[in-house]
Design a protein around this motif. Structure first.
Motif, PDB file in Angstrom:
ATOM      1  N   GLU A  44      11.668  -8.723 -32.179  1.00 41.95           N
ATOM      2  CA  GLU A  44      11.218 -10.010 -31.650  1.00 41.95           C
ATOM      3  C   GLU A  44       9.708 -10.116 -31.767  1.00 41.95           C
ATOM      4  OE1 GLU A  44      11.785 -13.515 -30.590  1.00 41.95           O
ATOM      5  OE2 GLU A  44      13.518 -12.383 -29.901  1.00 41.95           O
ATOM      6  N   THR A  45       9.225 -11.339 -31.806  1.00 42.57           N
ATOM      7  CA  THR A  45       7.793 -11.586 -31.706  1.00 42.57           C
ATOM      8  C   THR A  45       7.559 -12.499 -30.502  1.00 42.57           C
ATOM      9  OG1 THR A  45       7.875 -13.512 -33.161  1.00 42.57           O
ATOM     10  CG2 THR A  45       7.417 -11.377 -34.193  1.00 42.57           C
ATOM     11  N   VAL A  46       6.431 -12.338 -29.849  1.00 43.22           N
ATOM     12  CA  VAL A  46       6.026 -13.191 -28.736  1.00 43.22           C
ATOM     13  C   VAL A  46       4.801 -13.956 -29.200  1.00 43.22           C
ATOM     14  CG1 VAL A  46       5.204 -13.252 -26.355  1.00 43.22           C
ATOM     15  CG2 VAL A  46       6.911 -11.545 -27.033  1.00 43.22           C
ATOM     16  N   SER A  47       4.879 -15.280 -29.152  1.00 44.87           N
ATOM     17  CA  SER A  47       3.803 -16.119 -29.671  1.00 44.87           C
ATOM     18  C   SER A  47       3.095 -16.877 -28.567  1.00 44.87           C
ATOM     19  CB  SER A  47       4.369 -17.131 -30.672  1.00 44.87           C
ATOM     20  OG  SER A  47       4.976 -16.469 -31.746  1.00 44.87           O
ATOM     21  N   TYR A  48       1.845 -17.245 -28.844  1.00 48.30           N
ATOM     22  CA  TYR A  48       1.095 -18.130 -27.962  1.00 48.30           C
ATOM     23  C   TYR A  48       1.707 -19.519 -28.030  1.00 48.30           C
ATOM     24  CZ  TYR A  48      -2.745 -14.740 -27.865  1.00 48.30           C
ATOM     25  OH  TYR A  48      -3.506 -13.624 -27.689  1.00 48.30           O
ATOM     26  N   ASP A  49       1.546 -20.311 -26.991  1.00 47.73           N
ATOM     27  CA  ASP A  49       2.023 -21.696 -27.015  1.00 47.73           C
ATOM     28  C   ASP A  49       1.349 -22.486 -28.122  1.00 47.73           C
ATOM     29  OD1 ASP A  49       3.782 -21.392 -24.928  1.00 47.73           O
ATOM     30  OD2 ASP A  49       2.366 -22.043 -23.400  1.00 47.73           O
ATOM     31  N   GLY A  50       0.056 -22.224 -28.366  1.00 45.03           N
ATOM     32  CA  GLY A  50      -0.685 -22.948 -29.379  1.00 45.03           C
ATOM     33  C   GLY A  50      -0.520 -22.401 -30.790  1.00 45.03           C
ATOM     34  N   GLY A  51       0.296 -21.377 -30.956  1.00 38.46           N
ATOM     35  CA  GLY A  51       0.503 -20.763 -32.274  1.00 38.46           C
ATOM     36  C   GLY A  51      -0.134 -19.389 -32.335  1.00 38.46           C
ATOM     37  N   GLY A  52       0.336 -18.597 -33.213  1.00 36.53           N
ATOM     38  CA  GLY A  52      -0.170 -17.230 -33.368  1.00 36.53           C
ATOM     39  C   GLY A  52       0.698 -16.242 -32.610  1.00 36.53           C
ATOM     40  N   THR A  53       0.828 -15.052 -33.148  1.00 38.53           N
ATOM     41  CA  THR A  53       1.664 -14.012 -32.547  1.00 38.53           C
ATOM     42  C   THR A  53       0.839 -13.143 -31.621  1.00 38.53           C
ATOM     43  OG1 THR A  53       3.109 -14.001 -34.475  1.00 38.53           O
ATOM     44  CG2 THR A  53       3.194 -12.068 -33.070  1.00 38.53           C
ATOM     45  N   LYS A  54       1.337 -12.960 -30.408  1.00 38.03           N
ATOM     46  CA  LYS A  54       0.644 -12.143 -29.417  1.00 38.03           C
ATOM     47  C   LYS A  54       1.142 -10.698 -29.439  1.00 38.03           C
ATOM     48  CE  LYS A  54      -0.716 -11.970 -24.635  1.00 38.03           C
ATOM     49  NZ  LYS A  54      -1.052 -12.719 -23.482  1.00 38.03           N
ATOM     50  N   PHE A  55       2.453 -10.504 -29.528  1.00 40.30           N
ATOM     51  CA  PHE A  55       3.030  -9.157 -29.535  1.00 40.30           C
ATOM     52  C   PHE A  55       4.160  -9.065 -30.545  1.00 40.30           C
ATOM     53  CE2 PHE A  55       1.480  -9.387 -25.110  1.00 40.30           C
ATOM     54  CZ  PHE A  55       0.686  -8.252 -25.106  1.00 40.30           C
ATOM     55  N   LEU A  56       4.334  -7.866 -31.097  1.00 40.89           N
ATOM     56  CA  LEU A  56       5.497  -7.505 -31.892  1.00 40.89           C
ATOM     57  C   LEU A  56       6.311  -6.549 -31.040  1.00 40.89           C
ATOM     58  CD1 LEU A  56       3.689  -6.713 -35.266  1.00 40.89           C
ATOM     59  CD2 LEU A  56       4.763  -8.871 -34.603  1.00 40.89           C
ATOM     60  N   LEU A  57       7.598  -6.831 -30.842  1.00 44.62           N
ATOM     61  CA  LEU A  57       8.455  -6.015 -29.989  1.00 44.62           C
ATOM     62  C   LEU A  57       9.424  -5.205 -30.843  1.00 44.62           C
ATOM     63  CD1 LEU A  57       9.303  -8.681 -27.275  1.00 44.62           C
ATOM     64  CD2 LEU A  57       7.446  -7.030 -27.283  1.00 44.62           C
ATOM     65  N   PHE A  58       9.504  -3.908 -30.546  1.00 42.44           N
ATOM     66  CA  PHE A  58      10.334  -2.976 -31.293  1.00 42.44           C
ATOM     67  C   PHE A  58      11.300  -2.280 -30.362  1.00 42.44           C
ATOM     68  CE2 PHE A  58       6.367  -3.455 -33.486  1.00 42.44           C
ATOM     69  CZ  PHE A  58       6.693  -3.428 -34.835  1.00 42.44           C
ATOM     70  N   GLU A  59      12.395  -1.784 -30.934  1.00 44.37           N
ATOM     71  CA  GLU A  59      13.335  -0.969 -30.181  1.00 44.37           C
ATOM     72  C   GLU A  59      13.799   0.182 -31.051  1.00 44.37           C
ATOM     73  OE1 GLU A  59      16.805  -3.307 -29.203  1.00 44.37           O
ATOM     74  OE2 GLU A  59      17.603  -3.147 -31.233  1.00 44.37           O
ATOM     75  N   ARG A  60      14.250   1.243 -30.383  1.00 40.44           N
ATOM     76  CA  ARG A  60      14.941   2.329 -31.079  1.00 40.44           C
ATOM     77  C   ARG A  60      15.865   2.990 -30.084  1.00 40.44           C
ATOM     78  NH1 ARG A  60      10.384   6.995 -32.330  1.00 40.44           N
ATOM     79  NH2 ARG A  60       9.862   7.439 -30.170  1.00 40.44           N
ATOM     80  N   ARG A  61      16.939   3.519 -30.623  1.00 41.03           N
ATOM     81  CA  ARG A  61      17.972   4.173 -29.806  1.00 41.03           C
ATOM     82  C   ARG A  61      17.420   5.492 -29.262  1.00 41.03           C
ATOM     83  NH1 ARG A  61      23.759   3.687 -30.623  1.00 41.03           N
ATOM     84  NH2 ARG A  61      23.102   2.402 -32.371  1.00 41.03           N
ATOM     85  N   LEU A  62      17.644   5.730 -27.993  1.00 43.10           N
ATOM     86  CA  LEU A  62      17.254   7.014 -27.404  1.00 43.10           C
ATOM     87  C   LEU A  62      18.265   8.070 -27.833  1.00 43.10           C
ATOM     88  CD1 LEU A  62      16.244   6.112 -23.740  1.00 43.10           C
ATOM     89  CD2 LEU A  62      14.780   7.046 -25.505  1.00 43.10           C
ATOM     90  N   GLU A  63      17.773   9.194 -28.250  1.00 42.82           N
ATOM     91  CA  GLU A  63      18.641  10.295 -28.635  1.00 42.82           C
ATOM     92  C   GLU A  63      19.110  11.038 -27.390  1.00 42.82           C
ATOM     93  OE1 GLU A  63      19.610  10.790 -31.786  1.00 42.82           O
ATOM     94  OE2 GLU A  63      18.379   9.057 -32.360  1.00 42.82           O
ATOM     95  N   ASP A  64      20.346  11.476 -27.410  1.00 47.99           N
ATOM     96  CA  ASP A  64      20.883  12.258 -26.276  1.00 47.99           C
ATOM     97  C   ASP A  64      20.325  13.648 -26.268  1.00 47.99           C
ATOM     98  OD1 ASP A  64      22.388  10.134 -25.357  1.00 47.99           O
ATOM     99  OD2 ASP A  64      24.084  10.660 -26.649  1.00 47.99           O
TER     100      ASP A  64
END
Length: 64
Positions: A44-64
């Motif tokens: 996912e990306t989180v953007s400003y209301d006026g445009g432009g990306t504020k954050f890039l969101l990443f995930e990964r599986r936790l290993e047991d």
């Protein structure tokens, strides 16, 4: 084997890289490839209301 309900995830949020002026985005390809090699997936990306990306969101599986 665990079910999807048992899957655990961890998350990371980063700010997109910027050029020297700090006003323009830099190409994030190198950083994205580094994170991908470590098992992170951009979800996912989180953007400003006026445009432009504020954050890039990443995930990964936790290993047991």
């Amino acid at each position: 084997m665990s079910s999807d309900r048992d899957t655990r995830w961890e998350y990371k949020a980063i700010e997109p890289p910027t050029e020297l002026t700090k006003r323009e985005s830099a190409n994030p390809e190198e950083r994205l490839n580094e994170l991908g090699a470590d098992g992170w997936r951009l979800v996912e990306t989180v953007s400003y209301d006026g445009g432009g990306t504020k954050f890039l969101l990443f995930e990964r599986r936790l290993e047991d």
